[in-house]
Design an enzyme around this catalytic site. Structure first.
Site, PDB file in Angstrom:
ATOM      1  N   ALA A  18       9.261   6.163   7.630  1.00  0.00           N
ATOM      2  CA  ALA A  18       9.315   7.462   8.306  1.00  0.00           C
ATOM      3  C   ALA A  18       8.602   7.442   9.658  1.00  0.00           C
ATOM      4  CB  ALA A  18       8.722   8.528   7.401  1.00  0.00           C
ATOM      5  N   LEU A  20       5.407   7.184  10.400  1.00  0.00           N
ATOM      6  CA  LEU A  20       4.336   8.188  10.336  1.00  0.00           C
ATOM      7  C   LEU A  20       3.026   7.743  10.982  1.00  0.00           C
ATOM      8  CD1 LEU A  20       4.870   9.356   6.629  1.00  0.00           C
ATOM      9  CD2 LEU A  20       5.664  10.462   8.725  1.00  0.00           C
ATOM     10  N   GLY A  23       0.255   4.045  16.449  1.00  0.00           N
ATOM     11  CA  GLY A  23      -0.791   3.025  16.570  1.00  0.00           C
ATOM     12  C   GLY A  23      -0.526   1.845  15.659  1.00  0.00           C
ATOM     13  N   GLU A 170     -11.376   4.641   6.592  1.00  0.00           N
ATOM     14  CA  GLU A 170     -10.146   3.986   6.101  1.00  0.00           C
ATOM     15  C   GLU A 170     -10.456   2.896   5.085  1.00  0.00           C
ATOM     16  OE1 GLU A 170      -6.692   4.427   7.789  1.00  0.00           O
ATOM     17  OE2 GLU A 170      -7.511   6.313   8.489  1.00  0.00           O
ATOM     18  N   HIS A 244      -6.401  -1.355  12.053  1.00  0.00           N
ATOM     19  CA  HIS A 244      -7.499  -1.647  11.122  1.00  0.00           C
ATOM     20  C   HIS A 244      -8.040  -3.034  11.474  1.00  0.00           C
ATOM     21  CE1 HIS A 244      -5.370   1.072   7.982  1.00  0.00           C
ATOM     22  NE2 HIS A 244      -6.416   1.716   8.431  1.00  0.00           N
ATOM     23  N   ASP A 246      -8.598  -5.405   9.566  1.00  0.00           N
ATOM     24  CA  ASP A 246      -7.974  -6.500   8.794  1.00  0.00           C
ATOM     25  C   ASP A 246      -6.666  -6.984   9.417  1.00  0.00           C
ATOM     26  OD1 ASP A 246      -6.140  -4.537   7.989  1.00  0.00           O
ATOM     27  OD2 ASP A 246      -6.668  -4.623   5.861  1.00  0.00           O
ATOM     28  N   CYS A 361      -3.456  -5.985   3.193  1.00  0.00           N
ATOM     29  CA  CYS A 361      -3.429  -4.509   3.069  1.00  0.00           C
ATOM     30  C   CYS A 361      -3.112  -4.098   1.648  1.00  0.00           C
ATOM     31  CB  CYS A 361      -2.346  -3.898   3.955  1.00  0.00           C
ATOM     32  SG  CYS A 361      -2.446  -4.331   5.679  1.00  0.00           S
TER      33      CYS A 361
HETATM   34  O1  SUG Z   1      -1.939   3.396   7.326  1.00  0.00           O
HETATM   35  N1  SUG Z   1       1.408   2.384   7.158  1.00  0.00           N
HETATM   36  C1  SUG Z   1       0.037   2.167   6.788  1.00  0.00           C
HETATM   37  C2  SUG Z   1      -0.264   0.687   6.751  1.00  0.00           C
HETATM   38  C3  SUG Z   1      -1.620   0.405   6.183  1.00  0.00           C
HETATM   39  C4  SUG Z   1      -2.007  -1.022   6.323  1.00  0.00           C
HETATM   40  N2  SUG Z   1      -3.272  -1.253   5.744  1.00  0.00           N
HETATM   41  C5  SUG Z   1      -4.205  -2.118   6.207  1.00  0.00           C
HETATM   42  N3  SUG Z   1      -4.158  -2.609   7.414  1.00  0.00           N
HETATM   43  N4  SUG Z   1      -5.201  -2.364   5.453  1.00  0.00           N
HETATM   44  C6  SUG Z   1      -0.905   2.868   7.763  1.00  0.00           C
HETATM   45  O2  SUG Z   1      -0.624   2.864   8.963  1.00  0.00           O
HETATM   46  C7  SUG Z   1       3.426   3.743   7.452  1.00  0.00           C
HETATM   47  C8  SUG Z   1       4.193   4.780   6.676  1.00  0.00           C
HETATM   48  C9  SUG Z   1       5.457   5.226   7.363  1.00  0.00           C
HETATM   49  O3  SUG Z   1       5.520   5.154   8.594  1.00  0.00           O
HETATM   50  O4  SUG Z   1       6.396   5.669   6.669  1.00  0.00           O
HETATM   51  C10 SUG Z   1       1.986   3.593   6.986  1.00  0.00           C
HETATM   52  O5  SUG Z   1       1.393   4.520   6.488  1.00  0.00           O
END
Ligand code: SUG
Length: 437
Positions: A18, A20, A23, A170, A244, A246, A361
């Protein structure tokens, strides 16, 4: 003796793209594409199977209930579930996407956890991340907190930090515990320090983690001051898509793999870690000449899992994109040739990767004593039989393909709730979800 348990997030049946997360380059660039929830969940299970096969203690956290109907009802949509979904799809598709995200799969963002051997009161401390920087993630904490209490019944569970921008948190994605014979250190990485107006901040993308959040967690987790290093992420790398830490740094034991541009002052951070860890501290710094920050972001090299395994020694579990990229692959080959790592595995996780979630992640690391491990509910622990059971469950319930238009269909809600209800029962945890049959 500590055992580090890997709690992977089981990908939920509503996994979709989506766009969402501004960044997060992958999330925005795959917005609107069809997703493949069944493939996504099977790819996650294949990772758990690999890591379990390396002799690592593996567990999982079940998906959250999605779509999150209370979020839609709180926005004023009413009637029965089908009416709420249809109206949200027509009037506020962004909110519907937020309520439907399967983002809890990235358990590196579920919480910050400090093991009992490090804390002054001798207890394991858990703080679920408040994830306030993105609305679809900010609705995760209540259900996540409930799951973590199930999973780690012996720990001290704190509330998520207050949901305000000064306290953006986070979780473990910005936290690395390192140790050597001379000491243990918790590296807490933040993007912004609101108490220091002179400090540089990213300009294009939000800094999701604040310094104050880390200082508060370190204190409430009762970590001794000399175990804590707070480090500022480079604002430039946040603007380049490192949302993040990581995404640009991974560590285990005395080994830290990082890009030279990771921190606002990389030399100072490394010195602070060396002061605690002594000569056993081994930072392996990747220079921009060998891999640019953009290449690190597109390949997710640093989002590999770095594991100390009984079967294959020091092992890196990398996304397949690293194998396909000559320069990223050369970095891994260099570490192998020099004997810093013994084995590299490459895994196809493209469904999660398209939302910006690599191997690291998808897992929450929890260092535990043997007696604590024995208190994890058996239904959440992974062995081959559990993997087979979860694989059949995914095959039975998950859709092959989802598009944004499917999110408003009540069939998806019913399927998703029925699947989670069945999951709770098949793993022997019928109270996992407060769902009607
Ligand atoms: O928070 N993506 C997550 C990815 C998280 C990755 N986690 C670590 N790096 N530890 C975020 O950005 C995308 C969902 C969307 O676009 O539908 C999303 O939430």
């Amino acid at each position: 003796m500590l055992t580090e348990v890997q709690f992977d997030g089981l990908v939920g049946p509503t996994h979709n793209y989506a766009g969402l997360s501004s960044g997060n380059v992958a999330s925005t660039s795959h917005a609107g594409e069809p997703s493949h929830p069944k493939t996504a969940a099977l790819q996650g299970l294949a990772k758990m199977r690999l890591v379990h096969g390396l002799g690592i203690e593996q567990a999982f956290l079940p998906p959250l209930v999605r779509p999150d109907m209370p979020t839609l009802r709180a926005a004023g949509f009413d009637g029965d579930d089908a009416a709420v979904l249809a109206a949200a799809a027509a009037d506020n598709p962004l909110l519907l996407a937020q309520a439907s995200s399967a983002s809890s799969m990235w358990t590196a963002n579920a919480a910050t956890i400090t093991p009992s051997c490090d804390t002054l009161d001798g207890a394991m401390h858990v703080t679920p991340a408040n994830l306030i920087s993105k609305p679809h993630r900010a609705i995760e904490p209540p259900q996540t907190a409930r799951l973590l209490k199930h999973a780690l019944p012996f720990a001290v569970h704190h509330d998520p930090l207050e949901a305000n921008t000064l306290m953006g948190d986070e979780g473990a994605a910005n936290h690395t515990r390192l140790h050597s014979d001379t000491g243990t250190v918790h590296l807490f990485v933040y993007g912004i320090d609101h108490d220091n107006p002179n400090a540089l901040a990213p300009r294009t993308f939000p800094a999701r983690q604040t310094r104050l959040a880390w200082a508060t967690i370190a204190k409430q987790h009762q970590l001794p001051d000399d175990m804590v290093v707070l480090a500022q992420q480079s604002p430039a790398v946040i603007d380049a898509g490192v949302f993040h830490n990581d995404v640009i740094c991974v560590g285990n034991g005395g080994l830290l793999l990082l890009h030279e541009a990771a921190f606002a002052d990389t030399d100072q951070v490394l010195q602070a870690l060396r002061d605690r860890l002594g000569n056993a501290f081994t930072p392996l710094i990747v220079r921009s000449d060998d891999l640019t920050v953009d290449e690190a972001v597109s390949t997710y090299l640093f989002n590999s899992q770095l594991l100390n395994t009984p079967v294959s020694g020091v092992t890196l579990v990398c996304p397949a994109k690293v194998e396909d990229h000559a320069r990223a692959r050369a970095v891994v080959d260099g570490w192998l040739d020099a004997g810093h790592i013994d084995t590299a595995h490459y895994l196809d996780l493209h469904e999660s990767m398209h939302n910006g979630g690599g191997p690291a992640c998808l897992r929450l690391r929890v260092p535990m004593t043997e007696s604590q491990v024995s208190e994890i509910p058996p239904g959440l622990r992974i062995d081959n039989a559990r993997l087979d059971q979860l694989t059949s469950w995914v095959e039975q319930w998950y859709p092959d393909t989802l598009t944004p238009l499917d999110l408003g269909k009540s069939d998806l809600l019913h399927m998703s709730n029925a699947a989670l209800w069945a999951l709770g029962r098949c793993i022997g945890l019928p109270d996992l979800y407060a769902l009607p049959r």
